[in-house]
Design a protein around this motif. Structure first.
Motif, short mmCIF file in Angstrom:
data_model
loop_
_atom_site.label_atom_id
_atom_site.label_comp_id
_atom_site.label_asym_id
_atom_site.label_seq_id
_atom_site.Cartn_x
_atom_site.Cartn_y
_atom_site.Cartn_z
N ARG A 181 3.00 -8.20 -6.30
CA ARG A 181 1.64 -7.15 -6.43
C ARG A 181 2.13 -5.78 -6.48
O ARG A 181 1.34 -4.85 -6.99
N ALA A 182 3.00 -5.44 -5.52
CA ALA A 182 3.61 -4.04 -5.44
C ALA A 182 4.03 -3.67 -7.10
O ALA A 182 3.66 -2.51 -7.45
N GLU A 183 5.00 -4.38 -7.63
CA GLU A 183 5.16 -4.22 -9.04
C GLU A 183 4.29 -3.92 -9.78
O GLU A 183 4.23 -2.87 -10.68
N GLU A 184 3.40 -4.78 -9.79
CA GLU A 184 2.17 -4.52 -10.91
C GLU A 184 1.44 -3.24 -10.34
O GLU A 184 1.17 -2.45 -11.57
N ARG A 185 1.37 -3.03 -9.27
CA ARG A 185 0.49 -1.70 -8.93
C ARG A 185 1.32 -0.20 -9.07
O ARG A 185 0.68 0.45 -9.50
N ILE A 186 2.74 -0.45 -8.98
CA ILE A 186 3.38 0.73 -9.48
C ILE A 186 3.18 1.18 -10.83
O ILE A 186 2.99 2.20 -11.21
N GLU A 190 0.68 -1.14 -0.04
CA GLU A 190 0.23 -0.17 -0.15
C GLU A 190 0.82 1.03 0.22
O GLU A 190 0.71 2.11 -0.62
N TRP A 191 1.93 1.31 0.82
CA TRP A 191 2.76 2.63 0.99
C TRP A 191 3.51 2.79 -0.46
O TRP A 191 3.56 3.83 -0.94
N THR A 192 3.90 1.59 -1.29
CA THR A 192 4.41 1.35 -2.29
C THR A 192 3.41 2.19 -3.43
O THR A 192 3.92 3.14 -4.14
N SER A 193 2.31 1.71 -3.35
CA SER A 193 1.24 2.16 -4.33
C SER A 193 1.06 3.84 -3.99
O SER A 193 0.96 4.55 -5.36
#
Length: 260
Positions: free
Chosen positions: A128-133, A77-80
């Motif tokens: 999932r963070a990669e995808e969201r970024i 979430e923070w990454t997004s």
């Protein structure tokens, strides 16, 4: 140039900050105690106040505070939110992911076209963070990293882990069938700095061309004044190597000349 860095006290973050300062870059370390990672408006205000040229997002949930779902909050979430904020304010965004987005079932060597398969834990959160970024910020740079090697047995590095194993067990066990993604820490930091000026996208940072964990441990052992007892095993089988011709890291052999 001004850089904002999350995870500045971590293994990679601390060395990155040292290098940035040596190059005359103004470094601002993200103060989690003052700018909560789940308060979007506080984060956006902070980024606007700092006005960095680049934000290096290296932080993970390595120091739990007991909050519910903290690992997901920090890693995903923070990454997004940071990716989106950087897009809104025009700041370059560099995120460090991990080769752990792949499991041994996938089998390397991996390329940028390989499909991550981690379905749980840290690797899943990073996947999932990669995808969201890239949904939030198509101009982002994402760097998948392997295990870091440093001459100092400190932090979350290969040498520190081996030293701890030798102390606890009296020997070091090293698989001849595991080919880990790994690189020397200083080389990884230099590559991350270079990514700021590259085209947006996914990059793989790995210096292991063909050596097993057993090969690497023995070569590291050759550099020590008090060698470990190294025991070969076949307990972990995984070709974890990553290949990316756009990123040139010094080969492990350049750092460990006794590699076979």
């Amino acid at each position: 140039m001004k850089a904002l860095v999350t995870g500045a006290q971590g293994t990679i973050g601390a060395r990155l900050c040292e290098d940035l300062v040596r190059q005359g870059v103004e470094v601002v370390r993200w103060p989690r105690e003052r700018v909560p990672v789940d308060d979007y408006w506080a984060m956006e205000r902070f980024v606007r106040e700092v006005a960095p040229d680049v934000l290096f997002h290296l932080a993970t949930a390595s120091r739990p505070t007991g909050r519910p779902n903290e690992s997901w909050l920090v890693n995903y979430e923070w990454t997004s939110e940071l990716a989106w904020i950087c897009r809104q304010v025009g700041v370059r965004f560099v995120f460090t992911s991990t080769t752990m987005v792949f499991t041994p079932r996938a089998g390397g060597p991996f390329t940028v076209d390989s499909v991550p398969d981690a379905a749980e834990g840290y690797g899943y959160e990073k996947r999932r963070a990669e995808e969201r970024i890239f949904q939030q910020n198509p101009e982002a740079r994402v760097a998948r990293l392997g295990w870091q090697i440093d001459r100092r047995p400190e932090g979350n590095t290969m040498l520190a882990s081996l030293e701890a194993q030798a102390r606890e067990r009296g020997f070091v066990e090293a698989s001849t069938r595991w080919f880990p993604a790994c690189a020397f820490l200083d080389d990884t930091v230099r590559a991350l700095l270079a990514l700021v000026w590259t085209e947006p996208g996914l990059y793989l940072l790995d210096a292991n061309e063909r050596w097993s964990f057993h090969d690497i441990v023995r070569a590291l052992n050759d550099t020590r004044a008090s060698p470990w007892r190294v025991e070969p095993s076949e307990h972990f089988v995984f070709d974890q190597r990553m290949v990316d011709d756009r990123v040139v890291l010094p080969s492990l052999r350049a750092r460990l000349p006794t590699l076979p």
